[in-house]
Scaffold this active site. Structure first.
Site, PDB file in Angstrom:
ATOM      1  N   HIS A  55     -15.919  42.126  10.631  1.00 15.03           N
ATOM      2  CA  HIS A  55     -16.659  42.436   9.269  1.00 15.03           C
ATOM      3  C   HIS A  55     -18.003  41.775   9.243  1.00 15.03           C
ATOM      4  O   HIS A  55     -18.572  41.495   8.226  1.00 15.03           O
ATOM      5  CB  HIS A  55     -15.813  42.128   8.013  1.00 15.03           C
ATOM      6  CG  HIS A  55     -14.639  43.027   7.917  1.00 15.03           C
ATOM      7  ND1 HIS A  55     -14.577  44.228   7.282  1.00 15.03           N
ATOM      8  CD2 HIS A  55     -13.283  42.747   8.486  1.00 15.03           C
ATOM      9  CE1 HIS A  55     -13.295  44.705   7.675  1.00 15.03           C
ATOM     10  NE2 HIS A  55     -12.512  43.783   8.077  1.00 15.03           N
ATOM     11  N   ASN A 128      -9.889  48.253   2.992  1.00 15.80           N
ATOM     12  CA  ASN A 128     -10.488  49.044   4.220  1.00 15.80           C
ATOM     13  C   ASN A 128     -10.665  50.405   3.540  1.00 15.80           C
ATOM     14  O   ASN A 128     -10.082  50.744   2.565  1.00 15.80           O
ATOM     15  CB  ASN A 128     -10.023  49.076   5.426  1.00 15.80           C
ATOM     16  CG  ASN A 128     -10.068  47.838   6.247  1.00 15.80           C
ATOM     17  OD1 ASN A 128     -11.172  47.041   6.177  1.00 15.80           O
ATOM     18  ND2 ASN A 128      -8.929  47.539   7.003  1.00 15.80           N
TER      19      ASN A 128
END
Ligand code: NDP
Length: 491
Positions: A55, A128
């Protein structure tokens, strides 16, 4: 911006020169006593903090969350005790596998991490844009992530590594099907759903627990890019998703999501076909309908990217009274891994950084450590018990005992359906996807699997085709055709 500001050193000393270094003569050499030169170069050398291992590329915004539906029968969380309650939120969106400068339209899941600043402390839903994940045990996480990163020798991304791992770890299939559908290339961050993915719990004021999944449904409409569109954008505008979010919010076009929950009772959990704590599985909407909770709106781009987005620290361990964890193994692993990563990247006092700081008072006896900037408890005691402060642990915040829950998890671990990696991806492919989505998914898989190379390539392809065959026969046949490989289909 205010005018007539004096240049100063970091220590506040007004300084006389910002471009020409102090020298012996007009031509040099430079004098070491130009302390502003030293400070400027030294600080510059230290501008980067460790990049997030996953990320790394992201963008973020502040906003508000408003409760629109009464869910007090499930939770005693203060945030939800009245319809109309509001709290501030910070959201960070990201791609997962790429580095900080990578393109926003890569095929990848997208991080969708929300921090709710509640009266009872921070509640983080670090999820997510997909309802499931590639693995269900945290012990697999470093291995899995290595396959999404760069080859240790060539430093190139490797389809071989990726499909080798997928084919040896078939619990990834559900997420792989979603990743290779056009949902793997969302059209920016505003037009995608977010999912808490894990099973969490809610506890009401009668101390009754239910199991819960969280869903953020985009109110902008779900929009995806085809592989071709995504590839063009990679070159044309690598910051496409970030630009889209920043520009929309700057124009007052505030994106919104509806937060919904699915609820499962303990009795339902015992009878559920799959392990309810298995993050590679979803709970069908028809069996566990979505229940409205509230609306989240993003309406403020942080004034400084590094301060708020780069230093944002989300952790699934941040839950609040009335919301609980579950025996979900991956969730349990993330409870350790996230705060651990923050201590490494940002230092042990990362919760003192404004974006991470809770809105309520923090009271404990933890002190010192790098970058302690909140007064460090001033002159109050740094030990417990003591005769001076009034900090008491309040038993009313004790989480409901979870012995029974572990038993449930054990039972379901031994469930014969635990190794059913195929039914849900099959449902997705046959029943949910449209013809166009099926065609694009197929082509995206073929395109990626064509990159498998090396002496083991046939073995990897055959193994993965067998898994696809168990998802859907025609899917495997069509992939084999596309890859121009012979494949013996066996039931
Ligand atoms: P439903 O028909 O009730 O729901 C299907 C869901 O799939 C919707 O949430 C839809 O999102 C989402 N969806 C549509 N296309 C894709 C795609 N290409 N990739 C990922 N999600 C997609 O079905 P069920 O609840 O019975 O589940 C059937 C299958 O749908 C599951 O096996 C799972 O793969 C997928 N799914 C299920 C979810 C769940 O929580 N039950 C959540 C997301 C996916 P939208 O409403 O935004 O169009």
């Amino acid at each position: 911006m205010s005018k007539n500001k004096k240049l100063t050193t970091a220590a506040g000393r007004p300084y006389y020169e910002n471009e020409d270094s102090m020298t012996v003569g007009r031509r040099g050499p430079i004098l070491l006593q130009d302390i502003y030169l030293q400070e400027k170069l030294a600080h510059f050398n230290r501008e980067r903090i460790p990049e997030r291992v996953v990320h790394a590329k992201g963008t973020g915004a502040f906003g508000t969350f408003k409760v629109t539906n009464d869910i007090t029968k499930y939770t005693k969380a203060k945030l939800f005790n009245k319809v109309g309650n509001e709290c501030r939120v910070f959201v960070r969106f990201s791609t997962v596998g790429g580095e900080k400068g990578s393109a926003d339209t890569e095929r990848d899941p997208r991080g969708f991490a929300v921090k709710f600043y509640t009266e009872d402390g921070n509640w983080d839903l670090a999820g997510n844009n997909t309802p499931v994940f590639f693995i269900k045990d945290p012990k697999k996480f470093p291995d899995f992530v290595h396959t999404q990163k760069r080859d240790p020798k060539t430093n190139l991304k490797s389809s071989t590594m990726m499909w080798d791992y997928f084919s040896l770890n078939p619990e990834s299939l559900h997420q792989v099907m979603i990743l290779f559908s056009d949902r793997g290339t969302p059209d920016g961050y505003r037009k995608m759903n977010g999912y808490g993915s894990h099973t969490f719990s809610m506890i009401n004021d009668k101390e009754e627990r239910v199991w819960v999944k969280f869903h953020f449904k985009t109110l902008q409409g779900n929009k995806t890019l085809t592989a071709e569109e995504a590839n063009i954008l990679k070159a044309k505008d690598p910051d496409y998703a970030q630009r889209d979010l920043v520009e929309a919010i700057s124009k007052g076009n505030f994106p919104k999501w509806a937060l919904k929950i699915q609820v499962m009772t303990n009795e339902q959990a015992e009878k559920f076909k799959w392990n309810p704590f298995d993050v590679t599985k979803v709970w069908s909407h028809s069996e566990f309908p979505l229940i409205d909770v509230g609306i989240m709106e993003l309406n403020e781009i942080p004034a400084n990217y590094f301060a708020d987005v780069e230093q944002a620290a989300f952790e699934p361990s941040n839950i609040v009274d009335g919301i609980g964890l579950s025996p979900d193994k991956l969730l349990q692993g993330r409870i350790f891994a996230y705060p651990d990563a923050h201590r490494y990247r940002l230092g042990v006092n990362y919760n003192q950084i404004p974006v991470n700081r809770p809105i309520n008072e923090v009271n404990n006896h933890q002190r010192d450590g790098f970058m302690n900037v909140d007064g460090n408890g001033k002159d109050s005691p740094n030990y417990f018990p003591n005769s001076f402060d009034d900090i008491k642990a309040d038993k009313k915040y004790k989480e409901l005992a979870s012995v029974l829950d572990s038993n449930i998890a054990d039972t379901f671990d031994r469930n014969e359906n635990d190794d059913d990696f195929y039914t849900q991806p099959g449902d997705l492919y046959r029943k949910v996807m449209t013809d166009t989505e099926r065609k694009n998914t197929l082509n995206n898989i073929i395109s990626s699997m064509s990159g498998i190379s090396g002496p083991r390539s046939n073995e990897i392809i055959q193994r993965q085709l067998m898994h696809f065959y168990k998802v859907d026969k025609s899917l495997a046949e069509d992939i084999a055709k596309g890859l121009k490989v012979d494949f013996k289909f066996t039931d």
